[in-house]
Motif scaffolding. Structure first.
Motif, PDB file in Angstrom:
ATOM      1  N   LYS A  44      -9.514  24.369  -6.862  1.00  0.00           N
ATOM      2  CA  LYS A  44      -8.197  23.517  -6.473  1.00  0.00           C
ATOM      3  C   LYS A  44      -8.582  22.104  -6.748  1.00  0.00           C
ATOM      4  N   VAL A  54      -0.683  22.838  -8.328  1.00  0.00           N
ATOM      5  CA  VAL A  54      -1.418  23.961  -7.712  1.00  0.00           C
ATOM      6  C   VAL A  54      -0.353  24.534  -6.814  1.00  0.00           C
ATOM      7  N   GLY A 391      -2.627  27.134 -12.569  1.00  0.00           N
ATOM      8  CA  GLY A 391      -2.471  26.544 -11.407  1.00  0.00           C
ATOM      9  C   GLY A 391      -2.056  27.466 -10.095  1.00  0.00           C
TER      10      GLY A 391
END
Ligand SMILES: Cc1ncc(COP(=O)(O)O)c(C=O)c1O
Length: 431
Positions: A44, A54, A391
């Motif tokens: 992340k 994300v 993402g």
């Protein structure tokens, strides 16, 4: 020596060797897989650094504001003078936890049932193994469901026990059936973990199953450890049904008998003999960062375990205990949270069904255990990495199991608008 005199240089002792780190820690530590949450955080932060959006379905930590009376109770309880907390906890917390056990499960503490606080359930799930491996003349196996919470295995290994994962399957409702295991494993089982509602599949266990597992635990002298982290995350429609039933069929304050109660069952409702239940405010009240839970069950285990816990140093700060007491004493905020998760399952479940990734939408927890479409093969880690590059963060099945391939877990934790966006991206990718 004056404060301004120069400090004489100290020559450091030269290191003996700086070869490999393996011999500096024991085999259990050296052999640990990276903890899934840590690995996900790494991916992340890479995406964030690159400025990419994300959508984090990775960890079961929903971003929902904390119920304000809980925050206020914590602030009010911040002391001027800080003192050590006790592992037994403050009276106010005990009263709130007892009230919760009574309201939710019709359980009464006393000579057959004890309750103590924990710092969330993870630490307790970990360190209970230290107290059970080797019991009853040297029983060493700890049985647990696979896929399942990774700490069942690591705690067993740290305690010097023998982990015994049992593959649970969709075709029998993801129920672990210990009576089917080899007889020597049944005989040598110090404990068994059962987790319903189940992370990652969302499966619940029917009453008859609980009866059978408890009878098996009694027959084989195995401690039944029930991981009840998600016991309050169930279909919000049940709240109305329960309210109606209580209004019409049962006197105020009396819960429906367990065989007429549509909510997930706690095995303590059937027997406290050799049973411990691990519950948490993390999912019930969204207090993951507070670290607050409870352990309830057989006083013959709880009493020595409490004594051990004083050695582990796991007493919660008093201000957390005050806040936790407020959360255990209230059910309305939990009803509100259930509405959110029920809505999310109802919105995103059908989409994953449409993508051919799930068959049944669970009505408990906030997880969807999704099969990777055949054309992508069964390498769940590679699939999850491809999604991560878009993402979308998920947990691949190999991280949540001992070798199960071909699934990813979606934790329905991002905000709804983000989830919609992510599903759009997923739809395109799967085409
Ligand atoms: C099955 C299961 N058990 C236990 C835990 C531990 O939760 P906590 O330590 O936050 O109470 C989790 C957390 O996600 C879980 O999924």
């Amino acid at each position: 020596m004056s404060p301004n005199s120069p400090i004489s240089p100290i020559s450091p002792i030269s290191p003996v060797s700086r070869k490999s780190s393996a011999s500096f820690v024991n085999d259990v530590t050296a052999g640990l897989k990276p903890y899934p949450m840590e690995e996900l955080s790494r991916i992340k932060s890479g995406l964030v650094k690159e400025g990419k959006p994300v959508f984090d379905f990775g960890t079961g930590d929903p971003r929902i504001p904390t119920w304000s009376p809980v925050r206020q109770a914590l602030l009010n309880a911040l002391p001027e003078i800080s003192q050590y907390p006790s592992v037994k906890g403050i009276e106010k917390l005990a009263v709130a936890q007892e009230g919760y056990l009574k309201r939710r499960f019709g359980l009464q503490t006393g000579s057959d049932l004890a309750v103590i606080p924990s710092q969330g359930s993870k630490e307790a799930i970990f360190n209970i193994a230290l107290c059970l491996v080797g019991r009853a003349g040297g029983k060493k196996h700890i049985i647990y469901p696979d896929p399942g919470y990774p700490v069942y295995r690591s705690s067993t290994l740290y305690a010097g026990g023998i982990p015994y994962p049992v593959r649970v399957r969709a075709d029998n409702g993801y129920l672990l059936e210990p009576w089917e295991l080899p007889l020597d494993v049944q005989k040598n089982a110090a404990a068994i973990w059962i987790n319903h509602p189940h992370n990652p599949t969302g499966a619940t266990a029917p009453l008859e199953y609980w009866r059978r597992v408890i009878e098996w635990a009694h027959k084989t002298d195995t401690i039944l450890l029930s991981d009840d982290c998600y016991v309050d995350i169930f279909d919000a429609a049940i709240d109305d049904a329960i309210d109606d039933a209580i209004d019409t069929q049962f006197p105020v304050g009396v819960q429906p008998p367990v065989d007429q109660d549509p909510r997930p069952i706690n095995p303590l409702q059937l027997s406290t003999d050799r049973v411990l239940s691990f519950m948490s405010l993390s999912k019930r009240s969204g207090l993951t960062g507070f670290r607050a839970g409870l352990i309830a069950g057989d006083p013959r285990i709880i009493a020595p375990y409490l004594n051990a816990r004083a050695n582990f140093g796991v007493g919660s700060p008093d201000f957390i205990q005050h806040a936790a007491a407020v959360a255990w004493a209230d059910d309305r905020h939990v009803v509100d949270r259930r509405k959110i998760f029920t809505k999310r399952l109802a919105t995103f479940g059908p989409l994953l069904q449409e993508f051919g990734m799930i068959e049944k939408i669970p009505s408990t927890t906030f997880y969807l255990w999704a099969k990777i479409p055949d054309k992508f093969g069964d390498d769940d880690i590679a699939f999850a990495m491809s999604l991560a590059r878009l993402g979308i963060i998920t947990s691949p099945s190999q991280w949540l199991s001992e070798g199960i391939r071909g699934y990813v877990r979606f934790a329905l934790v991002p905000e709804d608008a983000h989830m919609q966006q992510a599903m759009g991206i997923l739809r395109e990718y799967l085409k």
